[in-house]
Design a protein around this motif. Structure first.
Motif, PDB file in Angstrom:
ATOM      1  N   ALA A 247       0.831  -1.201   0.000  1.00 41.27           N
ATOM      2  CA  ALA A 247       0.000   0.000   0.000  1.00 41.27           C
ATOM      3  C   ALA A 247       0.868   1.254   0.000  1.00 41.27           C
ATOM      4  O   ALA A 247       0.576   2.234  -0.712  1.00 41.27           O
ATOM      5  CB  ALA A 247      -0.934  -0.005   1.211  1.00 41.27           C
ATOM      6  N   THR A 251       1.087   4.056  -3.099  1.00 38.80           N
ATOM      7  CA  THR A 251       0.824   5.469  -2.811  1.00 38.80           C
ATOM      8  C   THR A 251       2.003   6.355  -3.202  1.00 38.80           C
ATOM      9  O   THR A 251       1.824   7.457  -3.742  1.00 38.80           O
ATOM     10  CB  THR A 251       0.511   5.646  -1.313  1.00 38.80           C
ATOM     11  OG1 THR A 251      -0.619   4.833  -0.969  1.00 38.80           O
ATOM     12  CG2 THR A 251       0.196   7.093  -0.994  1.00 38.80           C
ATOM     13  N   VAL A 258      -4.798   4.592  -5.915  1.00 38.35           N
ATOM     14  CA  VAL A 258      -5.293   4.553  -4.537  1.00 38.35           C
ATOM     15  C   VAL A 258      -5.137   3.122  -4.053  1.00 38.35           C
ATOM     16  O   VAL A 258      -5.497   2.173  -4.765  1.00 38.35           O
ATOM     17  CB  VAL A 258      -6.770   4.979  -4.465  1.00 38.35           C
ATOM     18  CG1 VAL A 258      -7.301   4.834  -3.045  1.00 38.35           C
ATOM     19  CG2 VAL A 258      -6.943   6.399  -4.968  1.00 38.35           C
ATOM     20  N   ALA A 259      -4.594   2.945  -2.865  1.00 37.64           N
ATOM     21  CA  ALA A 259      -4.404   1.607  -2.297  1.00 37.64           C
ATOM     22  C   ALA A 259      -5.210   1.465  -1.025  1.00 37.64           C
ATOM     23  O   ALA A 259      -5.331   2.408  -0.238  1.00 37.64           O
ATOM     24  CB  ALA A 259      -2.928   1.348  -2.012  1.00 37.64           C
ATOM     25  N   GLU A 260      -5.750   0.279  -0.829  1.00 36.98           N
ATOM     26  CA  GLU A 260      -6.526   0.009   0.378  1.00 36.98           C
ATOM     27  C   GLU A 260      -6.256  -1.430   0.816  1.00 36.98           C
ATOM     28  O   GLU A 260      -6.237  -2.348  -0.006  1.00 36.98           O
ATOM     29  CB  GLU A 260      -8.009   0.200   0.112  1.00 36.98           C
ATOM     30  CG  GLU A 260      -8.886  -0.048   1.331  1.00 36.98           C
ATOM     31  CD  GLU A 260     -10.358   0.181   1.057  1.00 36.98           C
ATOM     32  OE1 GLU A 260     -11.180  -0.427   1.768  1.00 36.98           O
ATOM     33  OE2 GLU A 260     -10.687   0.947   0.125  1.00 36.98           O
TER      34      GLU A 260
END
Length: 295
Positions: A247, A251, A258-260
């Motif tokens: 993540a 970023t 977008v990382a989640e």
């Protein structure tokens, strides 16, 4: 490098019998299926939905045919057209005739399919190995990619012994009696082991000799050149990576990503709450600006 193929005619027939049965029971009957001839073999594609919007193109993980998206395609097709692909060199109805030696050749394979289908730009959705193919295509053919949605994708690091050991353990677990297999799903962190309907297909994949290269990690420079809007979802317990590190890399290195982290999931992320994930995919594509020269 040799091509992927079934061990013999019996193994092919066994797999396709189970595959066809699951398609009849799980896949929308509105699907229009066809075979596309590419430089690397004949590829089966499944088209759903209608409209003139850029379609979703679904790329499964290693060993999993397009059927792995069965819980997604109805919701996705309600928003825009969907093209689900059975990759060459994987167990399924596609037939590989030439080895694919690198990421650029995977991108060429995908480009030939989409060109044959008259698709100039697509929203690529990939998990695991399919996520890596999507990344490689975004690098080689940036104008052809409207957006990327990647579910615990390959390409952000080397495939290590931890992941390979998990794959082997899950494969062995699939052959245990049903109560044991289902009990092992939790410690192995693999929801597929609880899917009684899919298990015959999983077992049938062992009749296939897969010869694909491992996904090579993208360099920092390559990540910086992926300009498509990108949503990266990583399992908090991913056997492939350290979720937090990936993540942070996404970023820091990818300008439009977008990382989640999905805390409860592992590399089986695609099996967690498909309705919710499908809604995320639809919303992300809807928020992507449309190029004026592409409908």
């Amino acid at each position: 490098m040799p091509v992927g193929e079934f061990r013999n005619d019996r193994a092919r027939d066994r797999f396709l019998t189970v595959y066809d049965d699951l398609v009849a029971r799980l896949w929308p009957s509105s699907s229009v299926d066809s075979d596309v001839v590419t430089s690397f073999g004949t590829t089966r594609v499944h088209r759903l939905g209608s409209g003139e919007q850029s379609p979703f193109v679904l790329l499964p993980g290693s060993g999993g045919p397009s059927l792995m998206w069965h819980a997604y395609v109805g919701r996705l097709a309600a928003s825009r057209p969907v093209i689900a692909i059975d990759p060459v060199g994987e167990p399924g109805p596609s037939v590989q005739t030439r080895a694919i030696d690198n990421g650029d050749e995977w991108s060429l394979w995908l480009d030939e399919i989409l060109t044959a289908l008259d698709v100039s730009q697509a929203h690529l959705v990939g998990t695991s190995y399919g996520g890596w193919i999507a990344l490689r295509h975004a690098l080689r053919s940036p104008d052809a990619v409207a957006s990327l949605t990647l579910l615990d994708p390959g390409g952000f690091g080397k495939v290590g012994p931890k992941f390979l050991a998990w794959v082997i353990a899950c494969g062995l677990a699939s052959f245990t009696p049903r109560p044991i297999r289902r009990a092992l799903a939790r410690p192995l962190r693999n929801l597929a082991l609880r899917d009684d309907e899919a298990m015959p297909l999983v077992k049938a994949t062992f009749g296939f000799r897969r010869k694909h290269i491992l996904p090579t990690p993208l360099t920092d420079d390559e990540l910086g050149r992926v300009m498509a809007p990108t949503l990266v979802l990583v399992g908090g317990h991913s056997q492939l990576y350290d979720a937090g590190e990936i993540a942070a890399t996404v970023t820091a290195r990818m300008p439009r990503a977008v990382a989640e982290v999905i805390p409860e999931a592992s590399h089986d992320l695609v099996l967690w709450h498909p309705d919710e994930l499908a809604a995320r995919i639809v919303a992300f594509a809807a928020d992507t600006p449309v190029r004026p020269d592409v409908v």
